[in-house]
Design a protein around this motif. Structure first.
Motif, PDB file in Angstrom:
ATOM      1  N   VAL A 178     -77.652  83.883  48.075  1.00  0.00           N
ATOM      2  CA  VAL A 178     -77.844  84.559  46.622  1.00  0.00           C
ATOM      3  C   VAL A 178     -76.523  84.595  45.764  1.00  0.00           C
ATOM      4  O   VAL A 178     -76.889  83.971  44.676  1.00  0.00           O
ATOM      5  CB  VAL A 178     -78.307  86.066  46.596  1.00  0.00           C
ATOM      6  CG1 VAL A 178     -78.160  86.854  45.512  1.00  0.00           C
ATOM      7  CG2 VAL A 178     -79.775  86.077  47.498  1.00  0.00           C
ATOM      8  N   GLY A 198     -78.588  80.717  44.983  1.00  0.00           N
ATOM      9  CA  GLY A 198     -79.877  80.748  45.322  1.00  0.00           C
ATOM     10  C   GLY A 198     -80.133  79.545  45.942  1.00  0.00           C
ATOM     11  O   GLY A 198     -79.156  78.718  46.216  1.00  0.00           O
ATOM     12  N   ARG A 239     -84.904  86.992  44.014  1.00  0.00           N
ATOM     13  CA  ARG A 239     -83.342  86.984  44.142  1.00  0.00           C
ATOM     14  C   ARG A 239     -82.998  85.476  44.028  1.00  0.00           C
ATOM     15  O   ARG A 239     -81.862  85.189  44.495  1.00  0.00           O
ATOM     16  CB  ARG A 239     -82.903  87.710  45.339  1.00  0.00           C
ATOM     17  CG  ARG A 239     -83.128  89.024  45.309  1.00  0.00           C
ATOM     18  CD  ARG A 239     -82.491  89.730  46.615  1.00  0.00           C
ATOM     19  NE  ARG A 239     -83.491  90.898  46.814  1.00  0.00           N
ATOM     20  CZ  ARG A 239     -83.010  91.847  48.004  1.00  0.00           C
ATOM     21  NH1 ARG A 239     -82.271  91.581  48.881  1.00  0.00           N
ATOM     22  NH2 ARG A 239     -83.888  92.736  48.211  1.00  0.00           N
TER      23      ARG A 239
END
Length: 232
Positions: A116, A120, A162
């Motif tokens: 994250v 990502g 996320r």
């Protein structure tokens, strides 16, 4: 996801399918950490060996510190004890679950926040056709893989917003040392590695890699009678 330029970690990358996966990623331009309990056993050119025992929380934490730039995590490490559910030592059955379920989850929990933070990426869990159908001789393995499949589904939903895509690879027997005693037809792990990485690049949530898995998937809607036609 384009593989070229990505940084990946493959668990259990010192041999078998994990080694083929790592090689495929390197060939497509990824920087690859090769996780193994004994990093000296990693002999694949172009990778960085990382000491990683997925059943050891301290080892997992240390690997996450070392490989903190990862944006692609491939959870491949596993075992196959051949334990059945009625007669095997309960410790052996627990080892299957500790490895495939709790071990994989431990790695995801350590690396997901880093993925994250790195903008990502993707997590691929190597599952099995035995996530969907199982037999007495592989009862412990099938139960652990079914749990890992359920975990994959839950993590997919939890991490989607996320920026982390969670995928699962389903495949039957592959021609590796883990299946050396299996006489059933086996897929070429080199070809399955190519299919797996193609699936990552295509952003697929579910990669059904061989005919065995496709047949089992098709049988799920038919219930017990379709999956276990020999039952009285």
């Amino acid at each position: 996801m384009k593989i070229a330029g990505r940084t990946a970690l493959v668990t259990g990358a010192n041999r078998g399918f994990g080694r083929h996966l790592a090689a495929e990623l390197v060939a497509r331009g990824a920087t690859v950490y090769a996780g193994a309990r004994n990093p000296d056993s990693v002999d694949l050119p172009g990778v960085t060996p990382v000491r990683l025992d997925i059943t050891d929380p301290d080892s997992v934490a240390a690997a996450a510190e070392l490989a903190g730039d990862v944006t692609l995590l491939v959870n491949n490490a596993g075992i196959s004890t051949g334990a059945d559910l009625l007669d095997a030592d309960p410790a052996t059955i627990r080892l299957e679950m500790e490895t495939h379920y709790f071990g994989t989850l431990s790695v995801v929990r350590a690396f997901a926040p880093r993925i994250v933070a790195n903008g990502g990426g993707t997590i691929l869990n190597i599952l099995s056709a035995l996530s969907w159908v199982t037999f007495p001789g592989v009862g412990a393995y099938g139960a652990a893989k079914a749990a890992e499949w359920s975990m994959t589904n839950a993590l997919r939903a939890q991490l989607a917003d996320r920026g982390v895509r969670v995928a699962g690879l389903h495949v039957g027997y592959m021609d590796t040392d883990m299946t050396a005693t299996v006489t059933a037809p086996k897929s070429d792990p080199v070809e399955i590695a190519r299919i797996a990485v193609d699936g990552i690049e295509a952003d697929r949530y579910e990669i059904v890699a061989d005919e065995t898995s496709r047949q089992v998937l098709a049988g799920l809607s038919g219930g017990v009678a379709a999956l276990y036609p020999d039952l009285p």
